[in-house]
Design a protein around this motif. Structure first.
Motif, mmCIF file in Angstrom:
data_model
loop_
_atom_site.group_PDB
_atom_site.id
_atom_site.type_symbol
_atom_site.label_atom_id
_atom_site.label_comp_id
_atom_site.label_asym_id
_atom_site.label_seq_id
_atom_site.Cartn_x
_atom_site.Cartn_y
_atom_site.Cartn_z
ATOM 1 N N ALA A 258 -43.903 34.026 -56.754
ATOM 2 C CA ALA A 258 -44.806 34.807 -57.613
ATOM 3 C C ALA A 258 -44.086 36.004 -58.207
ATOM 4 N N ILE A 259 -43.154 36.583 -57.458
ATOM 5 C CA ILE A 259 -42.409 37.749 -57.943
ATOM 6 C C ILE A 259 -41.563 37.398 -59.162
ATOM 7 N N THR A 260 -41.041 36.173 -59.207
ATOM 8 C CA THR A 260 -40.194 35.785 -60.350
ATOM 9 C C THR A 260 -41.007 35.637 -61.632
ATOM 10 N N ASP A 261 -42.293 35.233 -61.490
ATOM 11 C CA ASP A 261 -43.196 35.123 -62.650
ATOM 12 C C ASP A 261 -42.609 34.202 -63.724
ATOM 13 N N LEU A 262 -42.165 33.022 -63.295
ATOM 14 C CA LEU A 262 -41.502 32.089 -64.211
ATOM 15 C C LEU A 262 -42.402 31.671 -65.368
ATOM 16 N N GLU A 263 -43.656 31.332 -65.076
ATOM 17 C CA GLU A 263 -44.544 30.806 -66.111
ATOM 18 C C GLU A 263 -44.705 31.793 -67.270
ATOM 19 N N GLN A 264 -44.971 33.051 -66.936
ATOM 20 C CA GLN A 264 -45.142 34.057 -67.991
ATOM 21 C C GLN A 264 -43.849 34.319 -68.749
ATOM 22 N N LYS A 265 -42.729 34.255 -68.038
ATOM 23 C CA LYS A 265 -41.441 34.485 -68.713
ATOM 24 C C LYS A 265 -41.127 33.341 -69.681
ATOM 25 N N LEU A 266 -41.490 32.119 -69.323
ATOM 26 C CA LEU A 266 -41.269 30.991 -70.232
ATOM 27 C C LEU A 266 -42.058 31.173 -71.527
ATOM 28 N N LEU A 267 -43.304 31.626 -71.406
ATOM 29 C CA LEU A 267 -44.126 31.882 -72.594
ATOM 30 C C LEU A 267 -43.590 33.060 -73.390
ATOM 31 N N MET A 268 -43.198 34.102 -72.699
ATOM 32 C CA MET A 268 -42.723 35.320 -73.362
ATOM 33 C C MET A 268 -41.480 35.061 -74.201
ATOM 34 N N HIS A 269 -40.589 34.229 -73.689
ATOM 35 C CA HIS A 269 -39.325 33.975 -74.390
ATOM 36 C C HIS A 269 -39.361 32.691 -75.225
ATOM 37 N N ARG A 270 -40.589 32.193 -75.493
ATOM 38 C CA ARG A 270 -40.812 31.104 -76.440
ATOM 39 C C ARG A 270 -40.077 29.820 -76.055
ATOM 40 N N TYR A 271 -39.939 29.598 -74.765
ATOM 41 C CA TYR A 271 -39.284 28.372 -74.319
ATOM 42 C C TYR A 271 -40.090 27.144 -74.749
ATOM 43 N N CYS A 272 -41.426 27.262 -74.725
ATOM 44 C CA CYS A 272 -42.281 26.141 -75.129
ATOM 45 C C CYS A 272 -41.999 25.719 -76.570
ATOM 46 N N LYS A 273 -41.861 26.698 -77.439
ATOM 47 C CA LYS A 273 -41.604 26.388 -78.853
ATOM 48 C C LYS A 273 -40.234 25.746 -79.034
ATOM 49 N N HIS A 274 -39.232 26.291 -78.335
ATOM 50 C CA HIS A 274 -37.881 25.723 -78.443
ATOM 51 C C HIS A 274 -37.869 24.275 -77.975
ATOM 52 N N LEU A 275 -38.592 23.984 -76.897
ATOM 53 C CA LEU A 275 -38.636 22.624 -76.378
ATOM 54 C C LEU A 275 -39.398 21.703 -77.338
ATOM 55 N N ASN A 276 -40.493 22.208 -77.887
ATOM 56 C CA ASN A 276 -41.276 21.460 -78.885
ATOM 57 C C ASN A 276 -40.411 21.095 -80.091
ATOM 58 N N ASP A 277 -39.692 22.061 -80.595
ATOM 59 C CA ASP A 277 -38.841 21.828 -81.773
ATOM 60 C C ASP A 277 -37.723 20.830 -81.470
ATOM 61 N N LEU A 278 -37.168 20.911 -80.233
ATOM 62 C CA LEU A 278 -36.089 19.990 -79.869
ATOM 63 C C LEU A 278 -36.598 18.555 -79.808
ATOM 64 N N MET A 279 -37.815 18.366 -79.311
ATOM 65 C CA MET A 279 -38.368 17.014 -79.239
ATOM 66 C C MET A 279 -38.535 16.425 -80.643
ATOM 67 N N VAL A 280 -39.105 17.192 -81.536
ATOM 68 C CA VAL A 280 -39.313 16.713 -82.905
ATOM 69 C C VAL A 280 -37.976 16.408 -83.565
ATOM 70 N N LYS A 281 -37.041 17.327 -83.408
ATOM 71 C CA LYS A 281 -35.726 17.187 -84.029
ATOM 72 C C LYS A 281 -34.991 15.949 -83.507
ATOM 73 N N SER A 282 -34.992 15.748 -82.190
ATOM 74 C CA SER A 282 -34.257 14.625 -81.616
ATOM 75 C C SER A 282 -34.927 13.292 -81.956
ATOM 76 N N PHE A 283 -36.246 13.252 -81.987
ATOM 77 C CA PHE A 283 -36.948 12.007 -82.343
ATOM 78 C C PHE A 283 -36.651 11.624 -83.789
ATOM 79 N N VAL A 284 -36.751 12.579 -84.691
ATOM 80 C CA VAL A 284 -36.494 12.318 -86.115
ATOM 81 C C VAL A 284 -35.068 11.842 -86.317
#
Length: 478
Positions: free
Chosen positions: A363-389
Motif C-alpha cells: 500500500a505504501i508504494t501506491d502502484l495503482e495511483q502512480k500508473l494512472l498519474m504517469h499515464r502508463y494506461c495511455k502508453h499501453l493503449n497506444d502501443l496496442m493500437v500501433k502494434s496491431f496496425v
C-alpha cells in the motif's frame, strides 16, 4: 564399517606411495596379531591392517582378525611371492631428478599413479565432507570423533597434495581470487584505458563471478565482500558498453530472489544508477540487461519498488513504450505485470499477520495511483493500437508474435486499474481488435500446426480483452 576401513586402507597405501621416499632395505616383514612397526623400504604382504601416523612418520601393520581373514582368504595372499607385495616408501616413487623437463615429470607422475586425478579428487571430496560421509551405523558423536581423527584436515590435505598438483579450492577462495584479479584492472576501467585483451579479461572475471553467485550463499558472500561497491559500481561507471552489460547481468544474478543483496544494492543507490542508464544509454544490449537487473532488484521487494516509483521509473517506462526497441518494451510490460500479480497474490497468504504486513508494504508504494498519474494506461493503449496496425499491414504473416501476446496480456492484466482510460478509447480499441481478429482468423486457415497454435492463442487473448471492454462475460463473446 568394513567398507570404510578398506577405503581408508586404500587411500593410506596410495598416499604413502606418492608422498614418501626413503631408502629401501630388503628385510622381510613378518606379521603377527599385534601391531608392529614397519621399517622404511620393507615390503609387506597384502591383506594386512596398516596404519600410518602422518605426524611421526611411523607405519605399523598386523594380521587381520579371524572374521576378516575368512572374508579376504588371507592365507592365499601370504603365500604369494614378494613380487606381488606392496612396498612402502619405495625409493623410485618420486622423480629422481629435479632437472628433468616438465613434460618428463608429468609423464613420470602419470605412470606413478594408478588412479586418475579425477578419481583422487572425488575421493578427497568424500574425506573433506567429514561427518556427512560417515556410514549411518557410526553416526553417534563418540564414534564420529574417533573416526574423524583418521581423516586429514582440509588445509593439511592441500599441503600434502602439492606434489600431485591437485588444486583444491573453496568457492570463497575462488571469489577472493577473482576480486584480487579485478583490482588489477580497476584503475584502467575508471580511466577508460583498458586494452582489448584486458577488456576480455575483465569480462571473463565478471562471467565467472556471475556463475558462482547463482548459489545464494555465494551471493551473500559477494555482498559481504562489498562486491557491489568494489566491482559492479566501477563497471557501471565505465565507458565500455560490453563491461556494463556483463556487470548488469552479474547484478541481476546477485539480487534475484535474495533480500539481503537486494538491500545492499538499494543502500548503494543502484536504483538511481539503473534508471539513469535506462534513460540515457542507446545500446539495446545495455538497456535490456539494465531492465533485467532492475526487475530482479524490485521483484518481491516493496522497498525497491517504492524507490523505482519515487524516482521516475514509470515515466521512463512510458517513454520506452512510446518509442523504444521491441525487446525493452516487452521487458517493461512483463515487469509491470509481475508487480500487479504480486499484489494479487497477497490474498493467498494463509497467515493473517503476514498477509496484513505485506499488504501494508504494498500500500505504501501506491502502484495503482502512480500508473494512472504517469499515464502508463495511455502508453499501453497506444502501443496496442500501433502494434496491431503494423502487423496487419504485412497482410501475409505476423512478425512479432511475442509483442502482440505480451501487450494483449498486459491490457487484460491492467484493465481494472485502467478501466476509465480504456472506456474513453473504447471505439478505437474495438475497431482495431475486430480487424486483428479477422486478420488472425484468415492466417490460421493456412498456417502450419505450430503457427496455428500461436495464432489461436492470440485470438483468444483479443476475445478476452474485447469482452472486458464490452463489460460482458467472456462466454457471450465466444
Amino acid at each position: 564399517m568394513r567398507a570404510s576401513i578398506r577405503l581408508y586402507t586404500f587411500l593410506t597405501y596410495l598416499l604413502l606411495a606418492v608422498f614418501t621416499c626413503a631408502e629401501k632395505n630388503k628385510s622381510v616383514f613378518v606379521p603377527s596379531r599385534e601391531w608392529q612397526t614397519v621399517k622404511k623400504g620393507t615390503p609387506i604382504p597384502a591383506g594386512l591392517h596398516v596404519r600410518h601416523n602422518f605426524q611421526t612418520g611411523v607405519t605399523e601393520a598386523k594380521l587381520m582378525d579371524d572374521d576378516e581373514t575368512k572374508e579376504k582368504d588371507f592365507n592365499n595372499n601370504v603365500n604369494h611371492s614378494h613380487s606381488k607385495s606392496l612396498i612402502l616408501h619405495p625409493d623410485k616413487t618420486l622423480l629422481e631428478s629435479k632437472d628433468d623437463d616438465e613434460s618428463v615429470k608429468s609423464t613420470k607422475k602419470s605412470e606413478m599413479l594408478k588412479f586418475p586425478i579425477k578419481e583422487l579428487k572425488a575421493r578427497l571430496k568424500k574425506i573433506k565432507a567429514g561427518e556427512a560421509d560417515l556410514p549411518s551405523e557410526i553416526n553417534d558423536e563418540s564414534t564420529q570423533a574417533k573416526m574423524m581423527q583418521k581423516f586429514r584436515s582440509y588445509e593439511a590435505l592441500k599441503e600434502e597434495l602439492k606434489d600431485l598438483e591437485v588444486n583444491v579450492t573453496t568457492d570463497a577462495e575462488v571469489l577472493n581470487n577473482l576480486f584480487k584479479k579485478f583490482q588489477t584492472y580497476k584503475n584502467a576501467i575508471s580511466t577508460s584505458s583498458l586494452t582489448i585483451a584486458e577488456i576480455e579479461n575483465v569480462l571473463d572475471i565478471l562471467n565467472n563471478l556471475e556463475y558462482l553467485i547463482h548459489q545464494i550463499d555465494n551471493a551473500h558472500l559477494f555482498a559481504d565482500m562489498e562486491g557491489i561497491t568494489n566491482i559492479i559500481s566501477p563497471c557501471l561507471n565505465s565507458t565500455y558498453h560490453e563491461v556494463k552489460a556483463e556487470a548488469l547481468r552479474l547484478l541481476g544474478a546477485a539480487v534475484q530472489s535474495n533480500p539481503k543483496v537486494q538491500g545492499k544494492a538499494l543502500e548503494n543507490d543502484l536504483m538511481q544508477k539503473l534508471l539513469h542508464m535506462l534513460s540515457t544509454n542507446s545500446k539495446t544490449m545495455v538497456k535490456s540487461r539494465c531492465l533485467f537487473a532492475l526487475s530482479a532488484l524490485v521483484r518481491q521487494f516493496p522497498a525497491a519498488q517504492k524507490a523505482l516509483l519515487d524516482r521516475g521509473g514509470l515515466e521512463i517506462f512510458g517513454t520506452i513504450l512510446s518509442s523504444d526497441q521491441l525487446q525493452t518494451q516487452i521487458k517493461v510490460m512483463k515487469l509491470i505485470n509481475d508487480l500487479i500479480v504480486e499484489r494479487q497474490d497477497v490474498d493467498k497468504i494463509s497467515d493473517i499477520g503476514q498477509r496484513e504486513a505485506k499488504a501494508r508494504e504494498y500500500a505504501i508504494t501506491d502502484l495503482e495511483q502512480k500508473l494512472l498519474m504517469h499515464r502508463y494506461c495511455k502508453h499501453l493503449n497506444d502501443l496496442m493500437v500501433k502494434s496491431f496496425v503494423y502487423e496487419m499491414g504485412n497482410q501475409h504473416d505476423i512478425e512479432n508474435y511475442e509483442l502482440l501476446e505480451v501487450v494483449s496480456e498486459s491490457m487484460i492484466m491492467i484493465s481494472p486499474i485502467c478501466k476509465n482510460e480504456f472506456q474513453t478509447n473504447k471505439n478505437m480499441l474495438l475497431r482495431v481488435m475486430n480487424d486483428m481478429l479477422n486478420f488472425c482468423q484468415d492466417l490460421s486457415k493456412s498456417a502450419e500446426s505450430d503457427d496455428s497454435d500461436i495464432i489461436n492463442n492470440q485470438i483468444q487473448l483479443i476475445q478476452k480483452f474485447k469482452a472486458i471492454i464490452l463489460e460482458k462475460p467472456l462466454h457471450e463473446e465466444l
